[in-house]
Design a protein around this motif. Structure first.
Motif, mmCIF file in Angstrom:
data_model
loop_
_atom_site.group_PDB
_atom_site.id
_atom_site.type_symbol
_atom_site.label_atom_id
_atom_site.label_comp_id
_atom_site.label_asym_id
_atom_site.label_seq_id
_atom_site.Cartn_x
_atom_site.Cartn_y
_atom_site.Cartn_z
ATOM 1 N N TRP A 472 18.703 70.130 51.800
ATOM 2 C CA TRP A 472 17.733 69.933 50.751
ATOM 3 C C TRP A 472 18.829 69.063 49.925
ATOM 4 O O TRP A 472 19.859 69.331 49.703
ATOM 5 N N GLU A 473 18.289 68.080 49.384
ATOM 6 C CA GLU A 473 19.014 67.345 48.166
ATOM 7 C C GLU A 473 18.048 66.677 47.204
ATOM 8 O O GLU A 473 16.999 66.447 47.553
ATOM 9 N N ASN A 474 18.439 66.288 45.976
ATOM 10 C CA ASN A 474 17.735 65.493 45.037
ATOM 11 C C ASN A 474 18.866 64.565 44.376
ATOM 12 O O ASN A 474 20.102 64.376 45.203
ATOM 13 N N THR A 475 18.834 63.865 43.522
ATOM 14 C CA THR A 475 19.765 62.919 43.015
ATOM 15 C C THR A 475 20.998 63.706 42.379
ATOM 16 O O THR A 475 21.871 63.086 42.027
ATOM 17 N N GLY A 476 20.959 65.005 42.109
ATOM 18 C CA GLY A 476 21.789 65.659 41.487
ATOM 19 C C GLY A 476 22.580 66.452 42.174
ATOM 20 O O GLY A 476 23.873 66.985 41.800
ATOM 21 N N VAL A 477 22.128 67.246 43.237
ATOM 22 C CA VAL A 477 22.703 68.218 43.882
ATOM 23 C C VAL A 477 22.569 67.896 45.623
ATOM 24 O O VAL A 477 21.414 67.234 45.906
ATOM 25 N N ARG A 478 23.242 68.694 46.445
ATOM 26 C CA ARG A 478 23.062 68.402 47.813
ATOM 27 C C ARG A 478 23.212 69.936 48.258
ATOM 28 O O ARG A 478 24.455 70.722 47.891
ATOM 29 N N SER A 496 26.625 64.428 40.762
ATOM 30 C CA SER A 496 26.391 63.451 39.778
ATOM 31 C C SER A 496 27.844 62.931 39.655
ATOM 32 O O SER A 496 28.900 63.460 39.843
ATOM 33 N N LYS A 497 28.060 61.875 38.694
ATOM 34 C CA LYS A 497 29.116 61.471 38.226
ATOM 35 C C LYS A 497 30.181 62.321 37.352
ATOM 36 O O LYS A 497 29.659 62.896 36.393
ATOM 37 N N MET A 498 31.111 62.443 38.078
ATOM 38 C CA MET A 498 32.061 63.715 37.173
ATOM 39 C C MET A 498 31.549 64.866 37.387
ATOM 40 O O MET A 498 31.921 65.803 36.545
ATOM 41 N N HIS A 499 30.427 65.242 37.989
ATOM 42 C CA HIS A 499 29.665 66.428 37.983
ATOM 43 C C HIS A 499 28.998 66.953 36.896
ATOM 44 O O HIS A 499 29.102 68.043 36.563
ATOM 45 N N ALA A 500 28.906 65.798 35.959
ATOM 46 C CA ALA A 500 28.148 66.295 34.911
ATOM 47 C C ALA A 500 27.173 66.881 35.024
ATOM 48 O O ALA A 500 26.062 66.443 35.927
ATOM 49 N N ILE A 501 26.471 67.754 34.186
ATOM 50 C CA ILE A 501 25.034 68.579 34.265
ATOM 51 C C ILE A 501 24.266 67.944 33.477
ATOM 52 O O ILE A 501 24.054 68.428 32.286
ATOM 53 N N GLY A 502 23.110 67.305 34.054
ATOM 54 C CA GLY A 502 22.250 66.548 33.430
ATOM 55 C C GLY A 502 20.787 67.205 33.986
ATOM 56 O O GLY A 502 20.810 68.581 34.722
ATOM 57 N N ASP A 503 19.723 66.623 33.649
ATOM 58 C CA ASP A 503 18.217 67.415 34.085
ATOM 59 C C ASP A 503 18.190 67.268 35.741
ATOM 60 O O ASP A 503 17.702 68.480 36.186
ATOM 61 N N ASP A 504 18.827 66.227 36.264
ATOM 62 C CA ASP A 504 18.660 66.385 37.766
ATOM 63 C C ASP A 504 19.457 67.415 38.341
ATOM 64 O O ASP A 504 18.942 67.917 39.226
ATOM 65 N N VAL A 505 20.610 67.728 37.789
ATOM 66 C CA VAL A 505 21.563 68.767 38.278
ATOM 67 C C VAL A 505 20.943 69.985 38.130
ATOM 68 O O VAL A 505 21.035 70.991 38.977
ATOM 69 N N MET A 506 20.264 70.441 37.175
ATOM 70 C CA MET A 506 19.715 71.496 36.468
ATOM 71 C C MET A 506 18.398 71.838 37.500
ATOM 72 O O MET A 506 18.155 72.817 38.055
ATOM 73 N N ASP A 507 17.793 70.815 37.815
ATOM 74 C CA ASP A 507 16.613 70.798 38.535
ATOM 75 C C ASP A 507 16.925 71.208 40.078
ATOM 76 O O ASP A 507 16.336 72.224 40.583
ATOM 77 N N GLY A 508 17.971 70.456 40.425
ATOM 78 C CA GLY A 508 18.584 70.856 41.760
ATOM 79 C C GLY A 508 19.136 72.181 41.744
ATOM 80 O O GLY A 508 18.794 72.929 42.911
ATOM 81 N N ILE A 509 19.979 72.742 40.899
ATOM 82 C CA ILE A 509 20.351 74.085 40.933
ATOM 83 C C ILE A 509 19.230 75.022 41.317
ATOM 84 O O ILE A 509 19.195 76.230 42.196
#
Length: 793
Positions: A472-478, A496-509
């Protein structure tokens, strides 16, 4: 076959190199005896002891943590030689003099332990000639072992067998160096300067030759031969200053003395200007002046025409700058070769002559082209090695340009390209890399240790990396897995760029953990470095600009929820960390069930640098640690354990190694520290499996955490007042640090009050949002986004 074990190491020679090899072994929990000559005055081991003391002044630090120095014992050749019998590996690292080395071998050989490995850390002397200095029964356990400087940070070690070296011993030593010391190994042939220095020093000589031929300035050349062409920032002449101009001259002299038949031998000479600098004692960085010299804040560079130092400046010609920005490597080389500007001609000439040299000597100096390319990456910091650079640019087209220059006398030597060059389309293929000596493509070594490296460094043209099975993946994680390793363990990679943690990364986690809980046995958070550089400051800045502090409060609450989801997942979540793990990235790894850390991981809660405090659970984690440690101490006072955490957060301290991260409380004593970063994912997958098999379950939320409260905050403020009065911190630094103290101490409650984890999370979130409302914190965030550097206001 008995297991290959190294329980103790001896290093002979306490010079800079020998002492740093000893330091790196000690960082890997291998005890070391460091030998040198007996001191003429004071304790006999005084020379080695003084060298060890000097390591503490070096930057970057040779030891992963300062306390590792206790594992290195100073000794001397006069009274301590019998102690060699304690050691399984003896590394000779004295000066590059054959007679001195052979004399030392005769002295130490009778004291060696039966079966001990004896290795010379020579940078280019004949291993066969050195082996002849050992008793015949010792020669099977003798080899060359060439570390690159500084040994802790430079990954390359060249292993060079002599004729009688036992193959099984060499395999065991390679395995130990790879996993225990974290080294990348190239098996080198016993030829002068081996692989990396043979090519690297020739490259330096080519740069020096074409610098003089085209009348370029030293700083101008460094602008051209640094990151613009995939080389380190120190480029060529700055690197020579760092290495030491006398060392550079020594290696050149070695080539001159041992390679008289080399077609390029007429160029193996130390330039006159370099000889003059050495004669004056201007040896580079270690003497305060060399090709460059610092004058206060000014950087001066030697101008050969004026015979004096001038302000360093220089610039890249616009046409050349444009050519270097071309994406197509073939077009880039063709444009450089055709452009009349001296800078373009310089770059093409250097590349051409290095390609030419490597092709002619491949059969003599290396088993295959891959070894040369990886040696230059690992030993000299090149982004791509010479052969893969050539192949990426179009093998046949570049070969035609090289041969044309050879035919017209423009190359540094008139020897033709080997016949195999014209018969191939490159040297690297999915099945292996070209061996000019054997006339075949050689696959990678089958040594079992390399099965632990799931993503080894690959050269251009080699088989691409296995991206695994996407779940599964979204724009922030794989979310994915490697069925060849363990199909029940998922891998979560931030994209994400430089693996910065934004909304898409939190949603993905959150989604990935939910899926892993349903379908998998464990989860590893892993990706190429950095691990994570913290929260997405751009999103934070935009919300501040819009005065959406309600949105920011919800954003921080979601960040906390994500961290707590990592902590309380129903499967073990293992953080596999390499490179930077800062701010929110540090907080995420602190909440994992377990951490597997590469030694060279740089971990810290750095929010104070942008006028904030840790609010993704980082402050809460330190409060929990203080509570746990206080329960084991007489009196149960939590503040002594808060004080160190307060200083760490307020000063935005970053651990400069995984071992230091444990000392600072970002990681735990039971976490795994891996010296070879290529083994990180392998170890993390197996750790996740072990936790799952052991019946791992998440900890229950703590509801009775004793906090330091008002008295703790007041005590922290006393420390801040002293710093403020001494002009060490600004008023806003004071405000930020007090907010950190408030969060760590559980807020404005009575000292000794019992609170819940959630209470502390609420306190740190409230303090974080209040700081965001201040103009000075907003200034700091803006400055960081614009410059990448912290602002002191």
């Amino acid at each position: 076959m008995s297991r290959f074990m190294i329980r103790k190491v001896a290093v002979l020679g306490a010079g800079v190199m020998g002492a740093q090899i000893a330091a790196h072994c000690a960082s890997a929990d291998v005890p070391v005896i460091l030998f040198d000559l007996p001191a003429k005055e004071g304790p006999p081991n005084g020379i080695a002891a003084k060298s060890l003391a000097g390591l503490g002044k070096l930057d970057p630090a040779p030891f992963a943590t300062r306390d590792r120095a206790q594992h290195v014992e100073p000794a001397d050749y006069g009274s301590d030689l019998a102690r060699l019998g304690e050691c399984d590996l003896v590394i000779e690292a004295i000066a590059e003099r054959m007679d001195w080395k052979l004399d030392l071998y005769a002295r130490v050989a009778p004291h060696l332990k039966p079966g001990a490995v004896f290795a010379s850390n020579t940078s280019g002397l004949s291993i066969q000639a050195l082996a002849a200095g050992m008793p015949p029964d010792r020669r099977p356990r003798f080899c060359g072992i060439h570390f690159f400087n500084p040994p802790r940070y430079m990954p390359l070690v060249e292993l060079i067998p002599a004729a009688e070296t036992e193959p099984a011993m060499l395999d065991g030593l390679e395995t130990w160096l790879t996993t225990r010391l974290g080294k990348n190994i190239v098996r080198a042939r016993d030829t002068p300067n081996f692989v990396a220095n043979r090519v690297g020093v020739f490259s330096i000589l080519a740069v020096m030759h074409h610098t003089a031929r085209l009348g370029l300035a030293f700083d101008e050349v460094d602008l051209l031969t640094g990151p613009r062409i995939g080389r380190p920032k120190s480029a060529t002449f700055r690197t020579a200053d760092v290495v030491g101009l006398d060392t550079v001259a020594h290696v050149i002299d070695t080539m001159q003395a041992t390679l008289a038949d080399d077609p390029w031998s007429s160029h193996f000479r130390t330039p006159e200007w370099l000889q003059v600098l050495i004669a004056r004692g201007a040896l580079g960085q270690k003497s305060g002046a060399g090709i460059y010299r610092k004058d206060g804040k000014r950087i001066l560079v030697l101008d050969l025409h004026r015979q004096d130092y001038v302000d360093s400046g220089g610039e890249v010609f616009p046409d050349v700058e444009d050519i270097l920005k071309l994406r197509d490597a073939g077009e880039k080389f063709a444009e450089l070769a055709a452009h009349p500007h001296p800078q373009a001609q310089f770059l093409w000439s250097v590349f051409r002559d290095v390609f030419h040299y490597c092709a002619v000597h491949l059969a003599d100096i290396a088993d295959n082209a891959r070894d040369i390319d990886l040696a230059m990456r690992w030993g000299f910091g090149w982004t791509m090695g010479p052969f893969e650079t050539w192949q990426a640019a179009g093998w046949r087209a570049v070969a035609r340009l090289i041969q044309e220059d050879i035919d017209h006398g423009r190359a540094m030597a008139n020897v033709p390209l080997p016949a195999w060059v014209g018969e191939r389309d490159g040297v690297h293929a999915p099945s292996g890399s070209w061996s000019a000596a054997e006339g075949v493509l050689e696959p990678r070594t089958a040594l079992p240790v390399y099965r632990r490296q799931l993503y080894p460094d690959r050269v251009f043209g080699e088989a691409p990396a296995d991206r695994g099975e996407l779940l599964w993946e979204n724009t922030g994680v794989r979310l994915w897995r490697r069925p060849d390793q363990d199909a029940g363990i998922g891998i979560l990679s931030i994209t994400s760029k430089m693996h910065a943690i934004g909304d898409d990364v939190m949603d993905g986690i959150l989604e990935a953990i939910a899926r892993a809980q349903a379908d998998l046995d464990g989860l590893v958070i892993w990706h190429e470095p950095p691990f994570a550089v913290g929260a997405n400051l751009q999103q934070v800045a935009q919300a501040c600009h819009a005065h959406r502090f309600d949105l920011l409060d919800r954003m921080v609450a979601r960040f906390q929820h994500t961290a707590m989801t990592i902590r309380h997942a129903q499967i073990p979540v293992v953080a596999a960390v390499q490179g930077m793990a800062l701010g929110g990235g540090c907080e995420f790894l602190m909440h994992a069930a377990h951490r597997v850390l590469a030694l060279e991981s740089y971990i810290g809660l750095v929010e104070a640098g942008v006028g904030l405090i840790p609010a993704g659970g980082g402050s809460k984690e330190f409060a929990l640690q203080a509570h746990a440690m206080a329960q084991r101490a007489a009196g149960g006072d939590v503040f002594p354990y808060i004080q160190n955490a307060f200083q760490t957060i307020a000063m935005a301290t970053v651990a400069k190694s995984a071992l230091e991260a444990v000392q600072l409380g970002f990681a735990r004593a039971g976490d795994d520290i891996v010296f070879n970063a290529a083994e990180l994912l392998y170890v993390a997958i197996r750790r996740a499996r072990a936790l799952a098999e052991a019946g791992w379950h998440p900890p229950l939320p703590q509801r009775a955490v004793i906090v330091a409260g008002r008295n703790g905050i007041a005590t922290c403020e006393m420390l801040l007042l002293n710093m403020a009065e001494g002009g060490m911190i600004s008023p806003h630094d004071y405000r930020v640090a007090k907010a950190a103290a408030t969060a760590l101490c559980g807020g404005e409650v009575d000292s000794g009050t019992q609170v819940s984890e959630q209470w502390i999370l609420d306190v740190e979130r409230a303090q974080f949002v209040e700081l965001l409302k201040t103009h000075k914190t907003q200034q700091r965030i803006g400055h960081m986004l614009e410059t990448g550097k912290p602002l002191r206001n």
